[in-house]
Write a protein that holds these residues in place. Sequence first.
Motif, PDB file in Angstrom:
ATOM      1  N   VAL A  70      28.845 -21.053  24.832  1.00  0.00           N
ATOM      2  CA  VAL A  70      28.858 -19.842  25.403  1.00  0.00           C
ATOM      3  C   VAL A  70      30.196 -19.905  25.932  1.00  0.00           C
ATOM      4  CG1 VAL A  70      28.389 -18.251  27.216  1.00  0.00           C
ATOM      5  CG2 VAL A  70      26.573 -19.166  25.876  1.00  0.00           C
ATOM      6  N   SER A  71      31.335 -18.959  25.676  1.00  0.00           N
ATOM      7  CA  SER A  71      32.759 -19.232  26.284  1.00  0.00           C
ATOM      8  C   SER A  71      32.759 -18.023  27.203  1.00  0.00           C
ATOM      9  CB  SER A  71      33.623 -18.431  25.132  1.00  0.00           C
ATOM     10  OG  SER A  71      34.934 -18.223  25.667  1.00  0.00           O
ATOM     11  N   LEU A  72      33.479 -18.674  28.324  1.00  0.00           N
ATOM     12  CA  LEU A  72      33.542 -17.938  29.782  1.00  0.00           C
ATOM     13  C   LEU A  72      34.854 -17.319  30.044  1.00  0.00           C
ATOM     14  CD1 LEU A  72      31.849 -20.612  32.277  1.00  0.00           C
ATOM     15  CD2 LEU A  72      30.877 -18.465  31.179  1.00  0.00           C
ATOM     16  N   THR A  73      35.535 -17.383  28.597  1.00  0.00           N
ATOM     17  CA  THR A  73      36.843 -16.638  28.858  1.00  0.00           C
ATOM     18  C   THR A  73      36.588 -15.224  28.627  1.00  0.00           C
ATOM     19  OG1 THR A  73      37.424 -17.203  26.325  1.00  0.00           O
ATOM     20  CG2 THR A  73      38.155 -18.656  28.010  1.00  0.00           C
ATOM     21  N   LYS A  74      37.914 -14.368  28.778  1.00  0.00           N
ATOM     22  CA  LYS A  74      37.557 -12.947  28.682  1.00  0.00           C
ATOM     23  C   LYS A  74      37.580 -12.651  27.407  1.00  0.00           C
ATOM     24  CE  LYS A  74      40.049  -8.837  30.095  1.00  0.00           C
ATOM     25  NZ  LYS A  74      41.377  -8.036  30.614  1.00  0.00           N
ATOM     26  N   GLU A  75      36.831 -11.996  26.888  1.00  0.00           N
ATOM     27  CA  GLU A  75      36.487 -11.381  25.675  1.00  0.00           C
ATOM     28  C   GLU A  75      37.153  -9.866  25.308  1.00  0.00           C
ATOM     29  OE1 GLU A  75      32.658 -11.479  24.242  1.00  0.00           O
ATOM     30  OE2 GLU A  75      32.440 -13.654  24.453  1.00  0.00           O
ATOM     31  N   PRO A  76      37.676  -9.651  23.943  1.00  0.00           N
ATOM     32  CA  PRO A  76      38.094  -8.164  23.920  1.00  0.00           C
ATOM     33  C   PRO A  76      37.214  -7.370  23.948  1.00  0.00           C
ATOM     34  CG  PRO A  76      38.012  -9.472  21.798  1.00  0.00           C
ATOM     35  CD  PRO A  76      37.791 -10.573  22.902  1.00  0.00           C
ATOM     36  N   ARG A  77      37.599  -6.028  24.277  1.00  0.00           N
ATOM     37  CA  ARG A  77      36.622  -4.774  24.352  1.00  0.00           C
ATOM     38  C   ARG A  77      35.670  -4.886  23.138  1.00  0.00           C
ATOM     39  NH1 ARG A  77      36.540   0.301  22.796  1.00  0.00           N
ATOM     40  NH2 ARG A  77      38.613   0.253  21.802  1.00  0.00           N
ATOM     41  N   PRO A  78      34.386  -4.783  23.402  1.00  0.00           N
ATOM     42  CA  PRO A  78      33.500  -4.497  22.275  1.00  0.00           C
ATOM     43  C   PRO A  78      33.804  -3.257  21.621  1.00  0.00           C
ATOM     44  CG  PRO A  78      32.375  -4.885  24.155  1.00  0.00           C
ATOM     45  CD  PRO A  78      33.651  -4.840  24.742  1.00  0.00           C
ATOM     46  N   GLY A  79      33.693  -3.291  20.281  1.00  0.00           N
ATOM     47  CA  GLY A  79      33.851  -2.266  19.536  1.00  0.00           C
ATOM     48  C   GLY A  79      35.501  -2.426  18.786  1.00  0.00           C
ATOM     49  N   GLY A  80      36.149  -3.460  19.336  1.00  0.00           N
ATOM     50  CA  GLY A  80      37.590  -3.382  18.999  1.00  0.00           C
ATOM     51  C   GLY A  80      37.809  -3.750  17.239  1.00  0.00           C
ATOM     52  N   ASP A  81      36.867  -4.505  16.977  1.00  0.00           N
ATOM     53  CA  ASP A  81      36.446  -5.081  15.501  1.00  0.00           C
ATOM     54  C   ASP A  81      35.343  -4.142  15.151  1.00  0.00           C
ATOM     55  OD1 ASP A  81      36.556  -5.935  12.898  1.00  0.00           O
ATOM     56  OD2 ASP A  81      36.444  -7.908  13.662  1.00  0.00           O
ATOM     57  N   TRP A  82      35.035  -3.288  14.319  1.00  0.00           N
ATOM     58  CA  TRP A  82      33.998  -2.590  13.801  1.00  0.00           C
ATOM     59  C   TRP A  82      33.452  -3.338  12.530  1.00  0.00           C
ATOM     60  CZ3 TRP A  82      31.479   0.474  17.244  1.00  0.00           C
ATOM     61  CH2 TRP A  82      32.181   0.923  18.311  1.00  0.00           C
ATOM     62  N   SER A  83      34.110  -3.992  11.962  1.00  0.00           N
ATOM     63  CA  SER A  83      33.695  -4.321  10.317  1.00  0.00           C
ATOM     64  C   SER A  83      32.532  -5.324  10.680  1.00  0.00           C
ATOM     65  CB  SER A  83      34.798  -5.332   9.965  1.00  0.00           C
ATOM     66  OG  SER A  83      35.191  -6.396  10.546  1.00  0.00           O
ATOM     67  N   ASP A  84      32.177  -5.806  11.914  1.00  0.00           N
ATOM     68  CA  ASP A  84      31.135  -6.673  12.201  1.00  0.00           C
ATOM     69  C   ASP A  84      29.823  -5.845  12.383  1.00  0.00           C
ATOM     70  OD1 ASP A  84      32.621  -9.070  11.621  1.00  0.00           O
ATOM     71  OD2 ASP A  84      32.892  -9.230  13.960  1.00  0.00           O
ATOM     72  N   ARG A  85      29.729  -4.584  12.935  1.00  0.00           N
ATOM     73  CA  ARG A  85      28.835  -3.840  13.305  1.00  0.00           C
ATOM     74  C   ARG A  85      28.556  -2.779  12.289  1.00  0.00           C
ATOM     75  NH1 ARG A  85      29.822  -2.177  19.343  1.00  0.00           N
ATOM     76  NH2 ARG A  85      27.874  -0.907  18.944  1.00  0.00           N
ATOM     77  N   ILE A  86      29.293  -2.678  11.043  1.00  0.00           N
ATOM     78  CA  ILE A  86      28.973  -1.725  10.168  1.00  0.00           C
ATOM     79  C   ILE A  86      28.485  -2.561   8.741  1.00  0.00           C
ATOM     80  CG2 ILE A  86      29.905   0.003   8.431  1.00  0.00           C
ATOM     81  CD1 ILE A  86      31.959   0.609  10.463  1.00  0.00           C
ATOM     82  N   VAL A  87      27.169  -2.771   8.711  1.00  0.00           N
ATOM     83  CA  VAL A  87      26.548  -3.747   7.907  1.00  0.00           C
ATOM     84  C   VAL A  87      26.448  -3.121   6.450  1.00  0.00           C
ATOM     85  CG1 VAL A  87      25.021  -4.760   9.651  1.00  0.00           C
ATOM     86  CG2 VAL A  87      24.118  -2.588   8.497  1.00  0.00           C
ATOM     87  N   GLY A  88      26.176  -2.070   6.063  1.00  0.00           N
ATOM     88  CA  GLY A  88      26.316  -1.479   4.731  1.00  0.00           C
ATOM     89  C   GLY A  88      25.215  -2.445   3.702  1.00  0.00           C
ATOM     90  N   GLY A  89      25.589  -2.546   2.411  1.00  0.00           N
ATOM     91  CA  GLY A  89      24.870  -3.170   1.590  1.00  0.00           C
ATOM     92  C   GLY A  89      23.597  -2.859   1.482  1.00  0.00           C
ATOM     93  N   GLY A  90      23.192  -1.476   1.427  1.00  0.00           N
ATOM     94  CA  GLY A  90      21.763  -1.017   1.401  1.00  0.00           C
ATOM     95  C   GLY A  90      20.861  -1.355   2.447  1.00  0.00           C
ATOM     96  N   ASP A  91      21.419  -1.522   3.632  1.00  0.00           N
ATOM     97  CA  ASP A  91      20.426  -1.661   4.610  1.00  0.00           C
ATOM     98  C   ASP A  91      20.085  -0.332   5.076  1.00  0.00           C
ATOM     99  OD1 ASP A  91      19.386  -2.354   7.353  1.00  0.00           O
ATOM    100  OD2 ASP A  91      20.716  -3.899   7.502  1.00  0.00           O
ATOM    101  N   GLU A  92      18.801  -0.203   5.471  1.00  0.00           N
ATOM    102  CA  GLU A  92      18.245   1.288   5.787  1.00  0.00           C
ATOM    103  C   GLU A  92      17.914   1.300   7.403  1.00  0.00           C
ATOM    104  OE1 GLU A  92      17.761   3.729   3.776  1.00  0.00           O
ATOM    105  OE2 GLU A  92      18.415   2.529   2.250  1.00  0.00           O
ATOM    106  N   GLY A  93      18.311   0.370   7.910  1.00  0.00           N
ATOM    107  CA  GLY A  93      18.160   0.386   9.526  1.00  0.00           C
ATOM    108  C   GLY A  93      16.850  -0.015   9.909  1.00  0.00           C
ATOM    109  N   THR A  94      16.743  -0.416  11.169  1.00  0.00           N
ATOM    110  CA  THR A  94      15.609  -0.870  11.819  1.00  0.00           C
ATOM    111  C   THR A  94      14.489   0.362  11.959  1.00  0.00           C
ATOM    112  OG1 THR A  94      17.169  -2.510  13.274  1.00  0.00           O
ATOM    113  CG2 THR A  94      14.865  -2.010  14.017  1.00  0.00           C
TER     114      THR A  94
END
Length: 264
Positions: A70-94
């Motif tokens: 676990v890093s204790l350094t300041k991280e960039p604002r969540p949502g700055g890189d949206w590619s990791d949060r758009i899963v695609g690939g036929g995922d139907e969702g939880t």
Amino acid sequence: MTDDAVPDLRASDADRERVADILREALAEGRLDMEEFGERLDATYRARTYGELAPITRDLPGPGAPVPAVSLTKEPRPGGDWSDRIVGGGDEGTSTWAVAVMSGFQRRGRWTAPRRFNCFAFWGGGEIDLREAYFADREIVINAVAIMGGVDVIVPPGVEVVVRGIGVMGGFDHREEDVPGDPGAPRVIVTGFAFWGGVGVQRKLPRAEKQRLREERRQEKLERKAARRALDPSEGHASPGGLHGLHGSHTDRPYEPENRRSGE
């Protein structure tokens, strides 16, 4: 079950039990609270294919997997890189639907929002929180029907919002429509029908980001206080002159009984 399994392949009871074991271990380690554990466990036993099972443990380590430092350094604002949060690939969702009849429902935390989420609230309310969610596609639709009830949609900063719902003696919240989205961010379309009810849209920071900002403000206050003390070491301490001014001439002579001072 592996990530490269065919999403439409039917899952077995053993597959569902393996996912349930991961959830139980995550609960014991504090990675999930009881409410989120219950929601994911229900989704596990409802799942029929690998594609439905995969998102349930996407953000959890598997049994025996090494835990990253676990890093204790300041991280960039969540949502700055949206590619990791758009899963695609036929995922139907939880989860693809929710109903509240004289009750309530919630979808929040690390879940995968489907391309279309249908919900209904009658004399009840619901909350769809997308601040920490993954997205099955770059554009998702939330179809909300509120009859004498309400549905709240919470989105993180950077997400584009479009509201197309119809209200009769009720309404849809359009305040977040004019806020531009980040490049590459998902688009959330809120549609449906409200009768004697309402569908609200709020834009809020993720909980971790709010905590980080509170800590930053606290640290800034401490630094300003330390700087003031460095410039004026006497700040916060009562000066001797202040005490003298409060007591006046009574501090310049010892106490004498009243009859002695008056000559009696």
